[in-house]
Design a protein around this motif. Structure first.
Motif, short mmCIF file in Angstrom:
data_model
loop_
_atom_site.label_atom_id
_atom_site.label_comp_id
_atom_site.label_asym_id
_atom_site.label_seq_id
_atom_site.Cartn_x
_atom_site.Cartn_y
_atom_site.Cartn_z
N ARG A 279 12.42 -1.25 2.61
CA ARG A 279 13.94 -1.54 2.38
C ARG A 279 13.70 -3.30 2.16
O ARG A 279 12.44 -3.23 2.42
CB ARG A 279 14.43 -1.49 3.60
N GLU A 280 14.35 -3.75 1.64
CA GLU A 280 13.91 -5.67 1.47
C GLU A 280 14.02 -5.94 2.66
O GLU A 280 15.11 -5.92 3.63
CB GLU A 280 15.34 -5.83 0.79
N PRO A 281 12.90 -6.98 3.65
CA PRO A 281 13.31 -7.73 4.28
C PRO A 281 14.25 -8.73 4.10
O PRO A 281 14.38 -9.66 3.33
CB PRO A 281 11.73 -8.10 3.97
N THR B 267 4.32 8.31 2.02
CA THR B 267 4.98 8.53 3.12
C THR B 267 3.67 8.14 4.41
O THR B 267 3.83 8.67 5.72
CB THR B 267 6.63 8.89 3.92
N ALA B 268 2.54 8.13 3.70
CA ALA B 268 1.32 7.60 4.42
C ALA B 268 1.45 6.96 6.27
O ALA B 268 0.99 8.07 7.17
CB ALA B 268 0.23 7.37 3.91
N LEU B 269 2.08 6.60 6.04
CA LEU B 269 2.24 5.70 7.25
C LEU B 269 3.88 5.95 7.71
O LEU B 269 4.69 5.05 6.94
CB LEU B 269 2.38 4.29 6.99
N TYR C 100 7.26 -0.15 5.91
CA TYR C 100 6.03 -1.10 5.08
C TYR C 100 7.22 -2.58 5.84
O TYR C 100 5.57 -3.10 6.01
CB TYR C 100 7.20 -1.85 3.70
N GLU C 101 8.21 -3.45 6.26
CA GLU C 101 7.88 -4.86 6.90
C GLU C 101 7.42 -4.07 7.96
O GLU C 101 7.00 -5.70 8.26
CB GLU C 101 9.17 -4.98 6.71
#
Length: 532
Positions: free
Chosen positions: A322-324, A287-289, A293-294
Protein backbone atom coordinates in the motif's frame (compact mmCIF):
# COMPACT_ATOMS: atom_id res chain seq x y z
CA UNK A 1 -31.19 -45.82 -43.99
CA UNK A 2 -29.28 -44.71 -40.90
CA UNK A 3 -28.33 -47.31 -38.27
CA UNK A 4 -29.03 -46.02 -34.78
CA UNK A 5 -26.81 -46.93 -31.85
CA UNK A 6 -28.23 -48.64 -28.76
CA UNK A 7 -28.11 -45.48 -26.68
CA UNK A 8 -30.16 -43.56 -29.24
CA UNK A 9 -33.08 -45.87 -28.56
CA UNK A 10 -32.88 -44.99 -24.85
CA UNK A 11 -32.44 -41.27 -25.34
CA UNK A 12 -35.40 -40.44 -23.09
CA UNK A 13 -34.19 -42.72 -20.30
CA UNK A 14 -32.49 -41.63 -17.10
CA UNK A 15 -29.63 -43.84 -18.26
CA UNK A 16 -28.40 -41.06 -20.56
CA UNK A 17 -28.18 -38.69 -17.57
CA UNK A 18 -26.04 -41.20 -15.68
CA UNK A 19 -23.82 -41.73 -18.74
CA UNK A 20 -23.40 -37.97 -19.11
CA UNK A 21 -22.41 -37.62 -15.45
CA UNK A 22 -19.77 -40.33 -15.85
CA UNK A 23 -18.45 -38.69 -19.01
CA UNK A 24 -18.24 -35.34 -17.22
CA UNK A 25 -16.36 -36.89 -14.30
CA UNK A 26 -13.91 -38.46 -16.77
CA UNK A 27 -13.15 -35.18 -18.55
CA UNK A 28 -10.83 -33.73 -15.83
CA UNK A 29 -8.63 -36.82 -16.22
CA UNK A 30 -7.63 -35.42 -19.63
CA UNK A 31 -5.85 -32.54 -17.88
CA UNK A 32 -2.80 -32.42 -15.64
CA UNK A 33 -1.64 -34.37 -13.74
CA UNK A 34 -3.40 -37.44 -15.22
CA UNK A 35 -3.12 -36.36 -18.88
CA UNK A 36 -5.35 -39.02 -20.45
CA UNK A 37 -5.70 -36.75 -23.45
CA UNK A 38 -8.02 -39.00 -25.45
CA UNK A 39 -10.76 -38.21 -22.92
CA UNK A 40 -10.86 -34.57 -24.01
CA UNK A 41 -12.28 -35.79 -27.32
CA UNK A 42 -14.41 -38.68 -26.06
CA UNK A 43 -16.10 -37.06 -23.04
CA UNK A 44 -17.56 -34.08 -24.98
CA UNK A 45 -18.49 -36.48 -27.79
CA UNK A 46 -20.68 -38.41 -25.33
CA UNK A 47 -22.41 -35.21 -24.21
CA UNK A 48 -22.85 -33.90 -27.76
CA UNK A 49 -24.37 -37.22 -28.87
CA UNK A 50 -26.86 -37.27 -26.00
CA UNK A 51 -27.64 -33.58 -26.43
CA UNK A 52 -28.40 -34.05 -30.12
CA UNK A 53 -30.60 -37.17 -29.97
CA UNK A 54 -32.42 -36.85 -26.63
CA UNK A 55 -35.58 -34.83 -26.05
CA UNK A 56 -34.76 -31.30 -24.98
CA UNK A 57 -35.68 -31.77 -21.33
CA UNK A 58 -33.53 -34.90 -21.02
CA UNK A 59 -30.71 -33.29 -22.97
CA UNK A 60 -30.59 -30.39 -20.51
CA UNK A 61 -30.67 -32.78 -17.56
CA UNK A 62 -27.78 -34.71 -19.08
CA UNK A 63 -25.82 -31.48 -19.65
CA UNK A 64 -26.29 -30.47 -16.02
CA UNK A 65 -25.20 -33.94 -14.89
CA UNK A 66 -22.15 -33.68 -17.14
CA UNK A 67 -21.27 -30.38 -15.47
CA UNK A 68 -21.68 -31.90 -12.01
CA UNK A 69 -19.21 -34.62 -12.93
CA UNK A 70 -16.81 -32.29 -14.71
CA UNK A 71 -16.53 -29.72 -11.95
CA UNK A 72 -17.21 -32.07 -9.05
CA UNK A 73 -13.96 -33.84 -9.91
CA UNK A 74 -12.08 -31.00 -11.62
CA UNK A 75 -12.44 -28.36 -8.89
CA UNK A 76 -12.59 -30.64 -5.86
CA UNK A 77 -9.58 -28.70 -4.56
CA UNK A 78 -11.98 -25.94 -3.43
CA UNK A 79 -12.90 -28.20 -0.50
CA UNK A 80 -9.22 -28.66 0.40
CA UNK A 81 -8.59 -24.91 0.31
CA UNK A 82 -11.49 -24.00 2.60
CA UNK A 83 -11.38 -26.99 4.92
CA UNK A 84 -7.62 -27.24 5.52
CA UNK A 85 -6.45 -23.65 5.11
CA UNK A 86 -9.46 -21.35 5.16
CA UNK A 87 -10.56 -22.39 8.64
CA UNK A 88 -14.14 -23.07 7.53
CA UNK A 89 -14.28 -26.70 8.64
CA UNK A 90 -15.51 -29.69 6.68
CA UNK A 91 -19.19 -28.79 6.83
CA UNK A 92 -18.80 -25.22 5.54
CA UNK A 93 -16.18 -26.36 3.04
CA UNK A 94 -18.54 -29.04 1.77
CA UNK A 95 -21.47 -26.67 1.43
CA UNK A 96 -19.40 -24.03 -0.37
CA UNK A 97 -17.90 -26.62 -2.72
CA UNK A 98 -21.29 -28.15 -3.54
CA UNK A 99 -22.77 -24.71 -4.19
CA UNK A 100 -19.85 -23.79 -6.41
CA UNK A 101 -20.11 -27.00 -8.43
CA UNK A 102 -23.87 -26.56 -8.83
CA UNK A 103 -23.29 -23.07 -10.20
CA UNK A 104 -20.58 -24.21 -12.62
CA UNK A 105 -22.72 -27.10 -13.84
CA UNK A 106 -25.09 -24.54 -15.35
CA UNK A 107 -22.49 -23.69 -18.01
CA UNK A 108 -22.65 -27.04 -19.87
CA UNK A 109 -26.42 -26.78 -19.59
CA UNK A 110 -26.27 -23.33 -21.17
CA UNK A 111 -24.04 -24.64 -23.98
CA UNK A 112 -26.42 -27.48 -24.80
CA UNK A 113 -29.45 -25.20 -24.68
CA UNK A 114 -27.76 -22.76 -27.07
CA UNK A 115 -26.54 -25.52 -29.38
CA UNK A 116 -29.95 -27.14 -29.54
CA UNK A 117 -31.66 -23.82 -30.20
CA UNK A 118 -29.29 -22.92 -33.03
CA UNK A 119 -29.48 -26.41 -34.55
CA UNK A 120 -33.29 -26.40 -34.43
CA UNK A 121 -33.34 -30.14 -33.57
CA UNK A 122 -31.53 -31.05 -36.80
CA UNK A 123 -29.05 -33.68 -35.60
CA UNK A 124 -26.24 -33.34 -38.15
CA UNK A 125 -25.59 -29.56 -37.90
CA UNK A 126 -26.19 -29.72 -34.15
CA UNK A 127 -23.47 -32.33 -33.69
CA UNK A 128 -20.99 -30.94 -36.19
CA UNK A 129 -21.37 -27.22 -35.67
CA UNK A 130 -23.73 -25.70 -33.15
CA UNK A 131 -22.90 -27.76 -30.06
CA UNK A 132 -19.11 -27.32 -30.51
CA UNK A 133 -19.55 -23.59 -31.20
CA UNK A 134 -21.90 -23.14 -28.24
CA UNK A 135 -19.53 -25.03 -25.93
CA UNK A 136 -16.61 -22.77 -26.78
CA UNK A 137 -18.71 -19.61 -26.63
CA UNK A 138 -19.69 -20.59 -23.09
CA UNK A 139 -16.02 -21.21 -22.27
CA UNK A 140 -15.37 -17.64 -23.38
CA UNK A 141 -18.23 -16.41 -21.16
CA UNK A 142 -16.52 -18.13 -18.25
CA UNK A 143 -13.46 -15.91 -18.75
CA UNK A 144 -15.38 -12.83 -17.57
CA UNK A 145 -18.81 -13.62 -16.06
CA UNK A 146 -18.82 -13.00 -12.28
CA UNK A 147 -15.13 -11.93 -12.63
CA UNK A 148 -14.44 -15.18 -14.48
CA UNK A 149 -13.50 -18.79 -13.77
CA UNK A 150 -11.52 -19.93 -16.83
CA UNK A 151 -10.87 -23.49 -15.67
CA UNK A 152 -10.83 -26.86 -17.51
CA UNK A 153 -11.05 -25.46 -21.02
CA UNK A 154 -10.78 -28.24 -23.61
CA UNK A 155 -7.82 -26.61 -25.31
CA UNK A 156 -5.52 -27.07 -22.31
CA UNK A 157 -5.49 -30.84 -22.69
CA UNK A 158 -4.17 -30.46 -26.27
CA UNK A 159 -0.97 -28.77 -25.10
CA UNK A 160 1.10 -31.94 -25.45
CA UNK A 161 -0.40 -32.97 -28.79
CA UNK A 162 0.22 -31.80 -32.38
CA UNK A 163 -2.60 -29.29 -31.82
CA UNK A 164 -0.28 -27.32 -29.51
CA UNK A 165 0.89 -25.36 -32.56
CA UNK A 166 -2.51 -23.63 -32.59
CA UNK A 167 -1.79 -21.85 -29.29
CA UNK A 168 0.03 -18.77 -30.66
CA UNK A 169 -2.42 -18.58 -33.54
CA UNK A 170 -5.85 -18.85 -31.88
CA UNK A 171 -5.16 -19.30 -28.15
CA UNK A 172 -6.67 -21.85 -25.82
CA UNK A 173 -10.25 -21.09 -26.86
CA UNK A 174 -9.47 -21.54 -30.54
CA UNK A 175 -7.84 -24.86 -29.69
CA UNK A 176 -10.94 -25.75 -27.68
CA UNK A 177 -13.03 -25.16 -30.79
CA UNK A 178 -10.91 -27.57 -32.84
CA UNK A 179 -11.16 -30.18 -30.07
CA UNK A 180 -14.92 -29.66 -29.84
CA UNK A 181 -15.32 -30.00 -33.63
CA UNK A 182 -13.44 -33.31 -33.53
CA UNK A 183 -15.64 -34.44 -30.63
CA UNK A 184 -18.66 -33.60 -32.80
CA UNK A 185 -17.22 -35.70 -35.62
CA UNK A 186 -16.77 -38.62 -33.23
CA UNK A 187 -20.37 -38.23 -32.05
CA UNK A 188 -21.54 -38.25 -35.68
CA UNK A 189 -19.66 -41.49 -36.32
CA UNK A 190 -21.57 -43.06 -33.42
CA UNK A 191 -24.92 -41.61 -34.49
CA UNK A 192 -24.47 -42.82 -38.08
CA UNK A 193 -21.91 -45.65 -37.91
CA UNK A 194 -20.40 -46.40 -41.30
CA UNK A 195 -17.05 -46.47 -43.06
CA UNK A 196 -17.88 -43.01 -44.41
CA UNK A 197 -18.38 -41.49 -40.96
CA UNK A 198 -15.25 -43.20 -39.64
CA UNK A 199 -13.36 -41.79 -42.59
CA UNK A 200 -14.69 -38.35 -41.70
CA UNK A 201 -13.17 -38.65 -38.23
CA UNK A 202 -9.81 -39.69 -39.70
CA UNK A 203 -9.85 -36.87 -42.25
CA UNK A 204 -10.91 -34.31 -39.62
CA UNK A 205 -8.15 -35.37 -37.24
CA UNK A 206 -5.60 -35.32 -40.05
CA UNK A 207 -6.56 -31.81 -41.10
CA UNK A 208 -6.41 -30.57 -37.50
CA UNK A 209 -2.96 -32.11 -37.01
CA UNK A 210 -1.68 -30.65 -40.29
CA UNK A 211 -2.89 -27.17 -39.32
CA UNK A 212 -1.35 -27.53 -35.86
CA UNK A 213 1.99 -28.62 -37.31
CA UNK A 214 1.94 -25.84 -39.93
CA UNK A 215 1.19 -23.22 -37.25
CA UNK A 216 3.97 -24.48 -34.98
CA UNK A 217 6.39 -21.65 -35.76
CA UNK A 218 8.50 -19.44 -33.47
CA UNK A 219 6.23 -16.38 -34.00
CA UNK A 220 8.69 -14.37 -31.88
CA UNK A 221 12.34 -13.58 -32.25
CA UNK A 222 15.38 -13.51 -30.02
CA UNK A 223 15.76 -10.08 -28.43
CA UNK A 224 19.16 -8.54 -27.80
CA UNK A 225 20.16 -9.31 -24.19
CA UNK A 226 20.97 -6.45 -21.81
CA UNK A 227 24.57 -5.39 -22.19
CA UNK A 228 26.97 -6.91 -19.68
CA UNK A 229 28.66 -3.87 -18.24
CA UNK A 230 29.97 -3.10 -14.79
CA UNK A 231 27.08 -0.74 -14.14
CA UNK A 232 24.34 -2.86 -15.70
CA UNK A 233 22.09 -4.62 -13.22
CA UNK A 234 21.39 -7.51 -15.59
CA UNK A 235 24.78 -8.71 -16.76
CA UNK A 236 24.43 -11.79 -18.93
CA UNK A 237 26.45 -14.81 -19.86
CA UNK A 238 28.59 -14.77 -22.99
CA UNK A 239 26.00 -16.82 -24.89
CA UNK A 240 23.32 -14.15 -24.40
CA UNK A 241 21.24 -16.22 -21.99
CA UNK A 242 19.96 -14.99 -18.65
CA UNK A 243 20.50 -17.18 -15.61
CA UNK A 244 17.35 -17.24 -13.45
CA UNK A 245 16.78 -18.66 -9.98
CA UNK A 246 13.25 -19.27 -8.72
CA UNK A 247 13.11 -19.66 -4.93
CA UNK A 248 10.51 -21.98 -3.42
CA UNK A 249 10.49 -21.38 0.33
CA UNK A 250 7.89 -24.08 1.14
CA UNK A 251 6.23 -22.38 4.10
CA UNK A 252 2.94 -24.18 4.88
CA UNK A 253 -0.17 -22.05 4.66
CA UNK A 254 -1.16 -22.76 8.27
CA UNK A 255 2.01 -21.08 9.59
CA UNK A 256 2.86 -18.63 6.81
CA UNK A 257 0.71 -15.80 8.15
CA UNK A 258 1.55 -16.24 11.83
CA UNK A 259 3.62 -13.27 13.12
CA UNK A 260 5.93 -15.63 15.03
CA UNK A 261 7.27 -17.00 11.73
CA UNK A 262 8.02 -13.70 10.02
CA UNK A 263 11.67 -13.64 10.99
CA UNK A 264 12.06 -17.29 10.03
CA UNK A 265 10.64 -16.59 6.56
CA UNK A 266 12.81 -13.50 6.07
CA UNK A 267 15.92 -15.38 7.04
CA UNK A 268 15.03 -18.35 4.87
CA UNK A 269 14.60 -16.31 1.69
CA UNK A 270 17.69 -14.24 2.45
CA UNK A 271 19.83 -17.37 2.77
CA UNK A 272 18.44 -18.83 -0.44
CA UNK A 273 19.15 -15.53 -2.19
CA UNK A 274 22.77 -15.44 -0.97
CA UNK A 275 23.22 -18.90 -2.47
CA UNK A 276 22.26 -17.56 -5.92
CA UNK A 277 24.07 -14.23 -6.03
CA UNK A 278 25.29 -13.80 -9.58
CA UNK A 279 22.06 -14.98 -11.18
CA UNK A 280 20.54 -12.38 -13.52
CA UNK A 281 17.05 -12.72 -12.03
CA UNK A 282 16.13 -14.04 -8.59
CA UNK A 283 12.38 -14.52 -8.22
CA UNK A 284 10.49 -15.09 -4.96
CA UNK A 285 6.85 -16.30 -4.94
CA UNK A 286 3.55 -14.53 -4.29
CA UNK A 287 3.44 -12.78 -0.89
CA UNK A 288 6.79 -14.41 -0.17
CA UNK A 289 7.00 -12.15 2.87
CA UNK A 290 3.61 -12.03 4.64
CA UNK A 291 4.19 -8.40 5.61
CA UNK A 292 3.53 -4.99 4.10
CA UNK A 293 6.21 -3.69 1.78
CA UNK A 294 6.65 -0.54 3.86
CA UNK A 295 7.42 -2.66 6.91
CA UNK A 296 10.22 -4.69 5.35
CA UNK A 297 11.59 -2.54 2.52
CA UNK A 298 13.88 -0.06 4.34
CA UNK A 299 15.76 -2.46 6.59
CA UNK A 300 15.52 -5.75 4.73
CA UNK A 301 14.27 -5.87 1.13
CA UNK A 302 16.01 -2.81 -0.29
CA UNK A 303 19.46 -3.63 1.20
CA UNK A 304 19.09 -7.22 -0.03
CA UNK A 305 18.01 -6.07 -3.50
CA UNK A 306 21.01 -3.70 -3.60
CA UNK A 307 23.32 -6.62 -2.82
CA UNK A 308 21.73 -8.61 -5.65
CA UNK A 309 22.26 -5.69 -8.04
CA UNK A 310 25.89 -5.40 -7.03
CA UNK A 311 26.29 -9.05 -7.97
CA UNK A 312 24.81 -8.28 -11.41
CA UNK A 313 21.20 -9.36 -10.97
CA UNK A 314 17.69 -8.24 -10.10
CA UNK A 315 15.40 -9.29 -7.28
CA UNK A 316 11.66 -9.82 -7.90
CA UNK A 317 9.23 -10.70 -5.14
CA UNK A 318 5.55 -10.93 -4.37
CA UNK A 319 4.60 -8.61 -1.50
CA UNK A 320 1.44 -6.94 -0.13
CA UNK A 321 1.73 -3.23 -0.90
CA UNK A 322 0.00 0.00 0.00
CA UNK A 323 1.18 3.53 -0.72
CA UNK A 324 3.37 4.61 2.22
CA UNK A 325 2.20 7.64 4.17
CA UNK A 326 -1.25 7.76 2.53
CA UNK A 327 -4.19 7.58 4.92
CA UNK A 328 -6.62 4.75 4.12
CA UNK A 329 -4.46 3.73 1.16
CA UNK A 330 -5.79 0.58 -0.60
CA UNK A 331 -3.97 -2.72 -0.17
CA UNK A 332 -2.71 -4.52 -3.28
CA UNK A 333 -1.44 -8.01 -3.91
CA UNK A 334 1.72 -6.92 -5.69
CA UNK A 335 5.02 -7.86 -7.22
CA UNK A 336 8.01 -5.61 -6.57
CA UNK A 337 10.69 -5.50 -9.28
CA UNK A 338 13.92 -4.04 -7.93
CA UNK A 339 15.36 -2.83 -11.22
CA UNK A 340 16.92 0.49 -12.19
CA UNK A 341 14.00 1.84 -10.16
CA UNK A 342 11.62 -0.18 -8.04
CA UNK A 343 8.49 -0.95 -10.08
CA UNK A 344 5.28 -2.58 -8.91
CA UNK A 345 2.75 -4.80 -10.58
CA UNK A 346 -0.64 -4.79 -8.81
CA UNK A 347 -2.87 -7.81 -9.29
CA UNK A 348 -6.01 -7.07 -11.30
CA UNK A 349 -7.96 -10.35 -11.34
CA UNK A 350 -8.72 -10.94 -7.70
CA UNK A 351 -10.32 -14.14 -6.40
CA UNK A 352 -13.75 -13.43 -4.85
CA UNK A 353 -13.88 -14.68 -1.26
CA UNK A 354 -10.19 -15.57 -1.58
CA UNK A 355 -8.63 -12.11 -1.83
CA UNK A 356 -11.62 -9.97 -1.04
CA UNK A 357 -15.16 -10.47 0.24
CA UNK A 358 -17.85 -9.07 -2.10
CA UNK A 359 -20.65 -7.14 -0.43
CA UNK A 360 -18.49 -6.47 2.62
CA UNK A 361 -21.05 -4.01 3.95
CA UNK A 362 -23.64 -6.78 3.98
CA UNK A 363 -21.57 -9.68 5.32
CA UNK A 364 -19.21 -7.79 7.60
CA UNK A 365 -16.48 -10.06 8.98
CA UNK A 366 -18.59 -13.23 8.88
CA UNK A 367 -16.90 -14.56 5.72
CA UNK A 368 -13.32 -13.70 6.60
CA UNK A 369 -12.43 -17.39 6.79
CA UNK A 370 -12.69 -17.32 2.97
CA UNK A 371 -10.85 -14.05 2.46
CA UNK A 372 -7.29 -12.74 2.37
CA UNK A 373 -5.33 -13.17 5.61
CA UNK A 374 -4.41 -9.49 5.92
CA UNK A 375 -7.42 -7.57 4.53
CA UNK A 376 -9.39 -7.16 1.32
CA UNK A 377 -7.12 -6.45 -1.62
CA UNK A 378 -7.95 -3.74 -4.14
CA UNK A 379 -8.03 -4.43 -7.87
CA UNK A 380 -5.01 -3.18 -9.81
CA UNK A 381 -4.85 -1.45 -13.21
CA UNK A 382 -4.98 -3.14 -16.62
CA UNK A 383 -1.84 -5.29 -17.03
CA UNK A 384 1.05 -3.96 -19.07
CA UNK A 385 4.73 -4.79 -19.33
CA UNK A 386 6.72 -3.78 -16.23
CA UNK A 387 10.10 -2.10 -16.84
CA UNK A 388 12.97 -3.71 -14.97
CA UNK A 389 15.76 -1.95 -16.87
CA UNK A 390 15.96 0.01 -20.10
CA UNK A 391 16.55 -3.28 -21.93
CA UNK A 392 14.30 -5.62 -19.97
CA UNK A 393 10.52 -5.55 -19.62
CA UNK A 394 8.51 -8.20 -17.83
CA UNK A 395 4.97 -9.48 -18.30
CA UNK A 396 3.99 -10.12 -14.69
CA UNK A 397 0.97 -12.01 -13.33
CA UNK A 398 0.07 -13.23 -9.87
CA UNK A 399 -1.33 -16.68 -9.12
CA UNK A 400 -4.75 -17.26 -10.68
CA UNK A 401 -4.18 -14.55 -13.31
CA UNK A 402 -2.23 -17.11 -15.33
CA UNK A 403 -5.61 -18.67 -16.13
CA UNK A 404 -6.75 -15.53 -18.01
CA UNK A 405 -5.42 -15.67 -21.58
CA UNK A 406 -6.05 -12.01 -22.42
CA UNK A 407 -4.61 -10.72 -19.15
CA UNK A 408 -1.32 -12.47 -19.88
CA UNK A 409 -1.42 -11.43 -23.54
CA UNK A 410 -1.87 -7.76 -22.61
CA UNK A 411 1.09 -7.91 -20.26
CA UNK A 412 3.15 -9.75 -22.88
CA UNK A 413 2.91 -6.87 -25.37
CA UNK A 414 6.31 -5.27 -25.22
CA UNK A 415 7.58 -7.77 -22.64
CA UNK A 416 10.66 -9.92 -23.16
CA UNK A 417 9.88 -12.45 -20.47
CA UNK A 418 6.83 -13.65 -18.48
CA UNK A 419 6.88 -13.94 -14.70
CA UNK A 420 4.12 -15.60 -12.70
CA UNK A 421 4.33 -15.79 -8.91
CA UNK A 422 1.91 -17.90 -6.92
CA UNK A 423 1.14 -19.41 -3.54
CA UNK A 424 -0.49 -22.75 -4.31
CA UNK A 425 -0.09 -23.82 -0.70
CA UNK A 426 -3.79 -22.92 -0.47
CA UNK A 427 -4.60 -26.08 -2.43
CA UNK A 428 -2.43 -28.66 -0.68
CA UNK A 429 -1.74 -31.92 -2.47
CA UNK A 430 -4.69 -31.63 -4.86
CA UNK A 431 -5.23 -31.28 -8.60
CA UNK A 432 -5.04 -27.48 -8.52
CA UNK A 433 -1.23 -26.91 -8.57
CA UNK A 434 -0.90 -29.24 -11.57
CA UNK A 435 -3.81 -27.62 -13.40
CA UNK A 436 -2.35 -24.21 -12.59
CA UNK A 437 1.03 -25.12 -14.06
CA UNK A 438 -0.68 -26.38 -17.21
CA UNK A 439 -2.33 -22.98 -17.65
CA UNK A 440 1.01 -21.21 -17.24
CA UNK A 441 2.46 -23.48 -19.91
CA UNK A 442 -0.39 -22.54 -22.26
CA UNK A 443 0.25 -18.83 -21.69
CA UNK A 444 3.93 -19.28 -22.61
CA UNK A 445 2.93 -21.10 -25.80
CA UNK A 446 0.32 -18.46 -26.74
CA UNK A 447 2.77 -15.57 -26.35
CA UNK A 448 5.92 -17.45 -27.42
CA UNK A 449 7.73 -16.17 -24.34
CA UNK A 450 9.72 -17.88 -21.63
CA UNK A 451 7.70 -18.12 -18.42
CA UNK A 452 9.22 -18.07 -14.93
CA UNK A 453 6.80 -19.52 -12.39
CA UNK A 454 7.87 -19.12 -8.76
CA UNK A 455 5.63 -20.62 -6.10
CA UNK A 456 5.71 -21.06 -2.34
CA UNK A 457 5.18 -24.83 -2.11
CA UNK A 458 5.28 -25.80 -5.80
CA UNK A 459 5.05 -26.33 -8.61
CA UNK A 460 7.86 -23.88 -9.50
CA UNK A 461 9.03 -24.19 -13.09
CA UNK A 462 10.83 -22.57 -16.01
CA UNK A 463 8.77 -22.93 -19.19
CA UNK A 464 10.03 -22.38 -22.73
CA UNK A 465 8.13 -20.48 -25.49
CA UNK A 466 6.53 -23.71 -26.71
CA UNK A 467 4.98 -24.48 -23.34
CA UNK A 468 7.54 -27.15 -22.42
CA UNK A 469 8.84 -27.37 -18.86
CA UNK A 470 12.64 -27.20 -18.97
CA UNK A 471 13.27 -27.04 -15.22
CA UNK A 472 10.93 -27.86 -12.34
CA UNK A 473 11.11 -28.24 -8.58
CA UNK A 474 9.37 -30.91 -6.50
CA UNK A 475 6.36 -29.94 -4.41
CA UNK A 476 6.50 -29.38 -0.66
CA UNK A 477 10.28 -29.03 -0.53
CA UNK A 478 12.32 -25.87 -0.01
CA UNK A 479 14.25 -25.69 -3.25
CA UNK A 480 15.51 -23.49 -6.07
CA UNK A 481 14.82 -23.90 -9.77
CA UNK A 482 17.71 -22.63 -11.88
CA UNK A 483 17.84 -22.35 -15.66
CA UNK A 484 19.09 -20.23 -18.55
CA UNK A 485 16.43 -18.37 -20.56
CA UNK A 486 16.24 -16.12 -23.60
CA UNK A 487 14.56 -12.77 -24.05
CA UNK A 488 12.02 -12.70 -26.89
CA UNK A 489 10.32 -9.92 -28.83
CA UNK A 490 7.52 -9.72 -31.38
CA UNK A 491 3.83 -10.51 -31.10
CA UNK A 492 2.03 -13.72 -31.96
CA UNK A 493 -1.28 -13.50 -33.84
CA UNK A 494 -3.10 -14.34 -30.62
CA UNK A 495 -1.41 -11.55 -28.68
CA UNK A 496 -2.27 -9.13 -31.49
CA UNK A 497 -5.87 -10.08 -32.21
CA UNK A 498 -6.98 -12.04 -29.16
CA UNK A 499 -10.26 -13.92 -29.28
CA UNK A 500 -12.06 -11.52 -31.63
CA UNK A 501 -11.59 -13.62 -34.82
CA UNK A 502 -12.76 -16.74 -32.99
CA UNK A 503 -15.83 -14.98 -31.59
CA UNK A 504 -16.73 -13.83 -35.10
CA UNK A 505 -16.50 -17.43 -36.34
CA UNK A 506 -18.62 -18.72 -33.44
CA UNK A 507 -21.24 -16.04 -34.03
CA UNK A 508 -21.28 -16.84 -37.76
CA UNK A 509 -21.67 -20.57 -37.09
CA UNK A 510 -24.45 -20.23 -34.53
CA UNK A 511 -26.25 -17.41 -36.30
CA UNK A 512 -25.82 -18.88 -39.77
CA UNK A 513 -27.01 -22.36 -38.85
CA UNK A 514 -29.92 -20.94 -36.84
CA UNK A 515 -31.00 -18.74 -39.75
CA UNK A 516 -30.70 -21.58 -42.24
CA UNK A 517 -32.60 -23.94 -39.93
CA UNK A 518 -35.35 -21.36 -39.49
CA UNK A 519 -35.77 -20.99 -43.24
CA UNK A 520 -35.74 -24.73 -43.84
CA UNK A 521 -38.21 -25.23 -41.02
CA UNK A 522 -40.52 -22.78 -42.71
CA UNK A 523 -40.19 -24.80 -45.90
CA UNK A 524 -41.12 -27.97 -44.00
CA UNK A 525 -37.96 -29.94 -44.77
CA UNK A 526 -36.67 -30.63 -41.26
CA UNK A 527 -38.87 -33.63 -40.64
CA UNK A 528 -37.79 -35.26 -43.86
CA UNK A 529 -34.15 -34.62 -43.08
CA UNK A 530 -34.43 -36.22 -39.65
CA UNK A 531 -35.73 -39.42 -41.27
CA UNK A 532 -32.74 -39.75 -43.57
Amino acid sequence: MAVKSGLAGKSDSWLVVVVAAVAGAALPLAFAPIDWVVLVFLAPAVLFYIAAVAPLRRALQAAFAFGLGQFGVGVSWVFVSINEYGGGGWLVAGLVTVGFVLLLALFPLLAVALGRWAGRARTLPTLLLTLPAAWVLVEWVRTWLFTGFPWLFLGYAALDTPLAGLAPLVGVLGTSFVVALLAGLIACSVRWPSWLSLGGVVVGCSIAVLIGVAADRPWSELAPPPAATANDSTATADDGLLRVALLQGNYPQDIKWQPAYREVIRRGYAQMTWAHLGADLIVWPETALPELYEQVAPNFLEPLAQRVRQAGGLLITGIPYREPGVADAPLYNSVAVFGDETSFYRKRHLVPYGEYVPFRDLFGRSLDFLGAPMADYRRGPVPEAIPATDALRLGVTICYEAAYPRAVARGAKGAHLLVNVSNDAWFGDSLAPHQHLQKARQRAAETRRWMLRATNTGISAVIDPYGRVVAVGPQFIATSVVADVELRSGQTPYVTYGDIPLLMVLAAVLGGVALLAHRRSGAGVDAAEEKR
